[in-house]
Structure formats: C-alpha cells, structure tokens
Design a protein around this motif. Structure first.
Motif, PDB file in Angstrom:
ATOM      1  N   LEU A  73       0.808  -1.215   0.000  1.00 50.21           N
ATOM      2  CA  LEU A  73       0.000   0.000   0.000  1.00 50.21           C
ATOM      3  C   LEU A  73       0.838   1.260   0.000  1.00 50.21           C
ATOM      4  CD1 LEU A  73      -2.687  -1.023   2.661  1.00 50.21           C
ATOM      5  CD2 LEU A  73      -2.648  -1.514   0.226  1.00 50.21           C
ATOM      6  N   HIS A  74       2.063   1.167   0.541  1.00 51.57           N
ATOM      7  CA  HIS A  74       2.856   2.393   0.663  1.00 51.57           C
ATOM      8  C   HIS A  74       4.321   2.187   0.302  1.00 51.57           C
ATOM      9  CE1 HIS A  74       3.841   0.525   4.541  1.00 51.57           C
ATOM     10  NE2 HIS A  74       2.533   0.428   4.745  1.00 51.57           N
ATOM     11  N   MET A  75       4.625   1.103  -0.438  1.00 57.28           N
ATOM     12  CA  MET A  75       5.984   0.877  -0.920  1.00 57.28           C
ATOM     13  C   MET A  75       5.936   0.555  -2.405  1.00 57.28           C
ATOM     14  SD  MET A  75       7.657  -1.375   2.183  1.00 57.28           S
ATOM     15  CE  MET A  75       9.282  -1.377   1.422  1.00 57.28           C
ATOM     16  N   ALA A  76       6.974   0.928  -3.119  1.00 58.15           N
ATOM     17  CA  ALA A  76       7.059   0.618  -4.545  1.00 58.15           C
ATOM     18  C   ALA A  76       7.133  -0.896  -4.724  1.00 58.15           C
ATOM     19  CB  ALA A  76       8.290   1.281  -5.144  1.00 58.15           C
ATOM     20  N   PRO A  77       6.538  -1.436  -5.807  1.00 61.16           N
ATOM     21  CA  PRO A  77       6.504  -2.894  -6.011  1.00 61.16           C
ATOM     22  C   PRO A  77       7.870  -3.566  -5.918  1.00 61.16           C
ATOM     23  CG  PRO A  77       5.111  -1.792  -7.618  1.00 61.16           C
ATOM     24  CD  PRO A  77       5.839  -0.712  -6.876  1.00 61.16           C
ATOM     25  N   GLU A  78       8.907  -2.907  -6.451  1.00 59.81           N
ATOM     26  CA  GLU A  78      10.231  -3.535  -6.429  1.00 59.81           C
ATOM     27  C   GLU A  78      10.795  -3.653  -5.017  1.00 59.81           C
ATOM     28  OE1 GLU A  78      10.809   0.870  -7.525  1.00 59.81           O
ATOM     29  OE2 GLU A  78       9.439  -0.777  -8.051  1.00 59.81           O
ATOM     30  N   LYS A  79      10.247  -2.861  -4.081  1.00 52.17           N
ATOM     31  CA  LYS A  79      10.741  -2.898  -2.700  1.00 52.17           C
ATOM     32  C   LYS A  79      10.154  -4.069  -1.910  1.00 52.17           C
ATOM     33  CE  LYS A  79      12.899   1.202  -2.627  1.00 52.17           C
ATOM     34  NZ  LYS A  79      14.334   1.379  -2.297  1.00 52.17           N
ATOM     35  N   THR A  80       9.054  -4.643  -2.391  1.00 53.12           N
ATOM     36  CA  THR A  80       8.393  -5.720  -1.637  1.00 53.12           C
ATOM     37  C   THR A  80       8.501  -7.066  -2.340  1.00 53.12           C
ATOM     38  OG1 THR A  80       6.255  -5.263  -2.704  1.00 53.12           O
ATOM     39  CG2 THR A  80       6.732  -4.085  -0.667  1.00 53.12           C
ATOM     40  N   VAL A  81       9.403  -7.175  -3.301  1.00 55.27           N
ATOM     41  CA  VAL A  81       9.523  -8.418  -4.064  1.00 55.27           C
ATOM     42  C   VAL A  81      10.034  -9.559  -3.191  1.00 55.27           C
ATOM     43  CG1 VAL A  81      10.822  -9.555  -5.906  1.00 55.27           C
ATOM     44  CG2 VAL A  81       9.781  -7.327  -6.330  1.00 55.27           C
ATOM     45  N   ASP A  82      11.020  -9.300  -2.346  1.00 55.17           N
ATOM     46  CA  ASP A  82      11.638 -10.378  -1.557  1.00 55.17           C
ATOM     47  C   ASP A  82      11.802  -9.926  -0.109  1.00 55.17           C
ATOM     48  OD1 ASP A  82      12.965 -12.637  -0.691  1.00 55.17           O
ATOM     49  OD2 ASP A  82      14.859 -12.171  -1.695  1.00 55.17           O
ATOM     50  N   LEU A  83      10.713  -9.952   0.638  1.00 54.75           N
ATOM     51  CA  LEU A  83      10.762  -9.513   2.034  1.00 54.75           C
ATOM     52  C   LEU A  83      11.689 -10.396   2.856  1.00 54.75           C
ATOM     53  CD1 LEU A  83       6.964  -8.798   2.676  1.00 54.75           C
ATOM     54  CD2 LEU A  83       8.724  -7.224   1.836  1.00 54.75           C
ATOM     55  N   TRP A  84      11.643 -11.695   2.576  1.00 57.81           N
ATOM     56  CA  TRP A  84      12.486 -12.652   3.296  1.00 57.81           C
ATOM     57  C   TRP A  84      13.965 -12.332   3.072  1.00 57.81           C
ATOM     58  CZ3 TRP A  84      11.954 -16.776   6.639  1.00 57.81           C
ATOM     59  CH2 TRP A  84      13.033 -17.644   6.745  1.00 57.81           C
ATOM     60  N   GLY A  85      14.361 -12.178   1.809  1.00 57.69           N
ATOM     61  CA  GLY A  85      15.760 -11.908   1.483  1.00 57.69           C
ATOM     62  C   GLY A  85      16.261 -10.613   2.094  1.00 57.69           C
ATOM     63  N   GLN A  86      15.366  -9.611   2.183  1.00 59.36           N
ATOM     64  CA  GLN A  86      15.764  -8.317   2.730  1.00 59.36           C
ATOM     65  C   GLN A  86      15.805  -8.309   4.257  1.00 59.36           C
ATOM     66  OE1 GLN A  86      14.084  -4.684   0.674  1.00 59.36           O
ATOM     67  NE2 GLN A  86      12.745  -6.213  -0.246  1.00 59.36           N
ATOM     68  N   SER A  87      15.200  -9.312   4.879  1.00 61.08           N
ATOM     69  CA  SER A  87      15.023  -9.274   6.342  1.00 61.08           C
ATOM     70  C   SER A  87      15.818 -10.327   7.088  1.00 61.08           C
ATOM     71  CB  SER A  87      13.536  -9.460   6.684  1.00 61.08           C
ATOM     72  OG  SER A  87      12.736  -8.516   6.021  1.00 61.08           O
ATOM     73  N   LYS A  88      16.210 -11.410   6.412  1.00 58.16           N
ATOM     74  CA  LYS A  88      16.697 -12.580   7.161  1.00 58.16           C
ATOM     75  C   LYS A  88      17.966 -12.290   7.967  1.00 58.16           C
ATOM     76  CE  LYS A  88      18.978 -14.702   3.136  1.00 58.16           C
ATOM     77  NZ  LYS A  88      19.032 -15.922   2.287  1.00 58.16           N
TER      78      LYS A  88
END
Length: 324
Positions: A73-88
C-alpha cells in the motif's frame, strides 16, 4: 461449558493426514462450546516438526508476488519483491532486548491469497485473484473433511501477523458470498486470547487461549459470530518458543507429502521472528459450487486497501489504537 466434539474419523485416511503433516484424525482432541453450535476447537493436531513448514511458508513463500500484503500500500513494487531476502540477516542478528529498527518482515501485518480481500469495500472480486497455494489447500481440505465438510474448497486466505503489541478488533467474517462452508483458523508461534462473541456486537464474549498449532473451525450458527483477538501473550511454558516448535521434522516423509524440510538456516530466521510474534492463517470458501460473483460497475479490480486500513491494529503504550 466445554464438551468433546465428534469428528468424522473415516473421512480422512491416515495417509492423507500424514501427507498434510497431521496426526491421524482418531488422535485429535476436538472440543465444542455449549451455546456455540458449529464451533470446533482442535488442540494442536500437527505431527512433530510440521508446524515449521507452515511458519516458513507464511514468512518466506506466501508474501511473495503475485500475492498481496499491507506493505504494497505504501511501498514501490520492487521494494516488496523479496521480504524474506531483505530481512533474514537483520532478523538473525537481532537482539530483542534492545530497541532496533523493525525489518520488513516484522512490518508485515497481512497477506491475502486466492481471491484477494478488498479492505475498503469489504468484498472479493472475480478479477482480483491469484492461484491458491496447493499445500495450504490440501491441509484445509483434510481439516474440513474431518469436521464433516466434504467438498470444501480453499479459495481465499488471510494471513495475519501479530506481535506482542498487536490486536485484532471485534468483527464478523461475512464477505464470502456463501456462508454454508466453514471458516478455518490456524495459529503458530506465541499464544493469544481469542474472544468468541454473539450475533450482535454487544453480546458478551467467551474468552479462550489459542496456542501454537491450535485450529478453530467456525461453521453453521458460529460462522457469523463476532470475534476478536485483544492480546498476544508469551507462550505459557516460559520458554522463548513453545516446545512443539522445537521438535524436528521426521526425515521419513510419506509419499506425496505437502510438507517440506526447512533448512537449519531458514528455521533460525523463523524461530527468531516467532520469539515475539504469532502467525494466524484463516482459510475460506468464497463461492458455492457453480456460484459466480455479481456484476459490479465502476470497480478497478485491484482490490487493494487504502492506507487507512484498520483491520489489524497495533496497541501502543501512549495510544490505544494505532492503525497500520
């Protein structure tokens, strides 16, 4: 007030139960509540280690596109593609004794599957749909059959992600076009208090605990009852994680099992996340057999919520309700 609920043992073979990561239905402990016909509470029926599969799916796989989550809802699509990879890595290193920025996974509040729920209109639509996960559909179908609902089709899922400061306000799940099918609810991680109310908002609710692995089925009279989750609580065993999540998965999975082994690395991330969190999966059948959505004019079909969504709220110390 609590009584033993009779299950349809012969409707699910032991093999199919094993394939879904469940104990044979004959071993399940299921209960009903006087005054709430159609409500069934099943105490953790999962085989050792199998809850881990569903936790990993909810954190690593199900939030992926084309499924929809609150961060869209408030992030660009490319920013939410891989939540796991960005957070692990951030999660693995995290110490929960300090105030540290939340990773994207920790900012996840909901994910929708299948027919995507529109939080603004409170409706589903034919043109906002993605394939429903086959493993979760199989699990749901076995639980529904065991509770006497043959032919249940998992068509929509809402995954809720809670932390110790989260709550879910009182509501009723009535957006599905057909209410003759049950609503299935699966819980993993930390415990919570669940309030089961009546047909009217003001009716006093019955409170109960939900622990990791517990399943609730709301059907018949109880399908359209008000309910809420006012509190998430540390697991009562006093350990970082419930003991049922410490159990390793058997290396000998049955042929055709939908359960997959999690790597030690993946489970370390999941376990760290669950130390302060709870995941709930609710699965619904939206349409009756042969039923179609009514024609709607003026819809854009995207079915996404605006940023004012308050379905899943966090309680803060200074402000009673803080929307996502």
């Amino acid at each position: 007030q609590v009584f033993r609920s009779q299950l349809n043992i012969s409707s699910v073979s032991d093999q199919d139960a094993y394939r879904a990561g469940l104990q044979p239905v004959s071993q399940w402990k299921a209960y009903g509540l006087n005054g709430y016909p159609g409500f069934i509470f099943i105490l953790n029926p999962f085989l050792p280690g199998c809850q881990r599969h569903w936790v990993k799916q909810c954190l690593k796989l199900y939030p992926q596109k084309p499924n929809v989550c609150n961060l869209d809802l408030h992030m660009a699509p490319e920013k939410t593609v891989d939540l796991w990879g960005q957070s692990k890595e951030q999660l693995r290193r995290k110490s929960f004794n300090k105030r540290e920025p939340r990773s994207l996974l920790e900012k996840l509040r909901w994910v929708t599957l299948g027919y995507h729920y529109n939080w603004d209109t409170k409706k589903y639509s034919a043109n906002h749909h993605t394939p429903f996960p086959s493993d979760l559909a199989f699990l749901s179908e076995q639980v529904a059959k065991a509770c006497g609902f043959r032919g249940f089709q998992a068509q929509a899922g809402i995954l809720n992600y809670y932390h110790f400061d989260s709550s879910l306000g009182i509501h009723v799940d009535e957006s599905e076009l057909d209410h003759s099918h049950p609503l299935l609810s699966f819980s993993f991680g930390q415990s919570s208090i669940f309030l089961l109310g009546g047909l009217k908002r003001e009716e006093a609710p019955t409170a109960m605990f939900m622990h990791s692995g517990d399943i609730m089925v709301m059907s018949g009279f109880s399908r359209l009852l008000y309910h809420a989750v006012p509190r998430v609580l540390p697991n009562p065993e006093g350990t970082a994680l419930p003991s049922c999540l410490d159990q390793a998965l058997s290396s000998d999975l049955p042929l055709g099992s939908v359960i997959e082994h999690s790597s030690d690395e993946d489970w370390q991330v999941c376990a760290k996340y669950l130390q302060s969190s709870r995941i709930n999966m609710t699965i619904r059948q939206v349409l009756a057999e042969g039923q179609k959505f009514p024609e709607e004019s003026g819809t854009n079909g995207k079915g996404q919520a605006s940023s004012k969504d308050s379905h899943h709220q966090e309680n803060s110390r200074t402000k009673r309700h803080k929307p996502n």
